[in-house]
Design a protein around this motif. Structure first.
Motif, PDB file in Angstrom:
ATOM      1  N   VAL A   9       0.882  -1.157   0.144  1.00 46.92           N
ATOM      2  CA  VAL A   9      -0.054  -0.094  -0.057  1.00 46.92           C
ATOM      3  C   VAL A   9       0.938   1.080   0.076  1.00 46.92           C
ATOM      4  CG1 VAL A   9      -1.533   1.417   1.439  1.00 46.92           C
ATOM      5  CG2 VAL A   9      -2.064  -1.110   0.987  1.00 46.92           C
ATOM      6  N   VAL A  10       1.877   1.302   0.759  1.00 46.14           N
ATOM      7  CA  VAL A  10       2.755   2.436   0.939  1.00 46.14           C
ATOM      8  C   VAL A  10       3.525   2.825  -0.404  1.00 46.14           C
ATOM      9  CG1 VAL A  10       4.609   3.475   2.152  1.00 46.14           C
ATOM     10  CG2 VAL A  10       2.801   2.394   3.459  1.00 46.14           C
ATOM     11  N   LEU A  11       4.304   1.765  -1.058  1.00 47.51           N
ATOM     12  CA  LEU A  11       5.167   2.074  -1.892  1.00 47.51           C
ATOM     13  C   LEU A  11       4.593   2.115  -3.301  1.00 47.51           C
ATOM     14  CD1 LEU A  11       7.963  -0.878  -0.970  1.00 47.51           C
ATOM     15  CD2 LEU A  11       8.139   1.602  -0.721  1.00 47.51           C
ATOM     16  N   CYS A  12       3.408   1.296  -3.433  1.00 51.18           N
ATOM     17  CA  CYS A  12       2.604   1.200  -4.749  1.00 51.18           C
ATOM     18  C   CYS A  12       1.723   2.528  -4.740  1.00 51.18           C
ATOM     19  CB  CYS A  12       1.636   0.044  -4.969  1.00 51.18           C
ATOM     20  SG  CYS A  12       2.861  -1.431  -5.020  1.00 51.18           S
ATOM     21  N   SER A  13       1.295   3.059  -3.619  1.00 54.39           N
ATOM     22  CA  SER A  13       0.725   4.462  -3.660  1.00 54.39           C
ATOM     23  C   SER A  13       1.434   5.530  -3.838  1.00 54.39           C
ATOM     24  CB  SER A  13      -0.218   4.540  -2.505  1.00 54.39           C
ATOM     25  OG  SER A  13       0.610   4.535  -1.095  1.00 54.39           O
ATOM     26  N   MET A  14       2.760   5.628  -3.374  1.00 54.87           N
ATOM     27  CA  MET A  14       3.608   6.597  -3.905  1.00 54.87           C
ATOM     28  C   MET A  14       4.190   6.721  -5.236  1.00 54.87           C
ATOM     29  SD  MET A  14       6.065   6.367  -0.055  1.00 54.87           S
ATOM     30  CE  MET A  14       7.046   7.562  -0.561  1.00 54.87           C
TER      31      MET A  14
END
Length: 294
Positions: free
Chosen positions: A106-111
């Motif tokens: 969630v963190v890496l792909c959203s960024m």
């Protein structure tokens, strides 16, 4: 004085078209309901068969494999599987690995999706092309390069060898990218005019709005990570460090198959996925509808 009312051809055509449209809509709804019922039965039959088989004795299963009630039902297979196999450790390993995979994905792909949607930088088109190319590669084609890479990093046998590959999922980037592109541009520009940095726009404006996308990516990542088999089989070499799918595969012996115990372990393995889907099915549907996935 008598008044004669005549209906125009257009009005008669309209009145005749309405029942036909209603009948067509009803027929289509019934067809969809029939197809949905058939697919539900096809998916439900293996689950019911595994559940019933796990409740029967092994001798009865061997003698009467097609009879559902021969030999009676009991919970002996569940007690035997829980007492003789480290199912609790497998559950804990799968839960930790799936949880870490969800957070990092969630963190890496959203960024990454936020940068591709709003930022203008050199190489943006090439980065988008690489993400697109990642959708075309099967996961099996990456097994050997990943194994060599993580062996050189001395990460084999650890949770990170399972978490890091799943944290960079191209499909998750596309889900967030589609949602970010749907956010009104004036809202982002207003935050920038007020002096907000891109990091603050991402954290306080974009992410709170895309909760359906977060729920969809999180749930699908959890299910995919929980069901992963080939990569955990190659990376984890100790019995207690294995995940649920790998542990269940080790229970099947070609010389002596204990059907009830294997089915009981399988039921215990996929019950968490059923619970997750039943609890969060509304978020899945809402996220898919909102992000515009086809």
């Amino acid at each position: 004085m008598t008044t004669v009312t005549t209906s125009s051809p257009a009005r008669r055509a309209e009145s005749g078209a309405r029942p036909r449209t209603a009948d067509a809509g009803t027929l289509f709804n019934r067809l969809c309901a029939t197809c949905l019922t058939l697919f539900a039965l096809i998916w439900l039959v293996p689950f019911v068969w595994a559940l019933v088989t796990s409740l029967r004795p092994d001798g009865s299963i061997t003698q009467h494999p097609t009879s559902l009630f021969a030999g009676g039902w009991s919970l002996h297979a569940y007690r035997y599987a829980w007492d003789n196999y480290p199912i609790g450790s497998w559950y804990l390993n799968s839960l930790v690995i799936s949880g870490l995979s969800v957070v990092l994905t969630v963190v890496l792909c959203s960024m990454a999706a936020f940068a591709l949607a709003y930022l203008r930088f050199r190489g943006r088109t090439a980065a988008m092309a690489l993400v697109t190319a990642g959708l075309m590669l099967p996961s099996e084609a990456l097994v050997l390069p990943q194994f060599i890479e993580y062996r050189s990093l001395h990460l084999l046998g650890t949770y990170w060898a399972l978490v890091l590959p799943s944290a960079v999922a191209p499909v998750s980037v596309f889900v967030f990218h589609a949602f970010f592109r749907g956010i009104p541009r004036p809202l982002i520009e207003a935050a920038r005019i007020d002096g907000a940095s891109w990091w603050r726009v991402y954290a306080t404006v974009a992410m709170p709005i895309c909760r359906p996308a977060v729920a969809t990516v999180g749930i699908l990542t959890f299910i995919t990570s929980w069901n992963a088999f080939l990569w955990p089989l190659l990376v984890l070499n100790q019995t207690k460090s294995q995940t649920v799918p790998v542990g269940l595969a080790s229970l099947v012996s070609p010389s002596n198959i204990q059907y009830a115990e294997v089915m009981a372990s399988s039921v215990l393995g996929f019950l968490p996925l059923v619970a997750v889907f039943l609890v969060f099915q509304r978020q899945i549907v809402q996220g898919v509808a909102t992000t515009g996935i086809r």
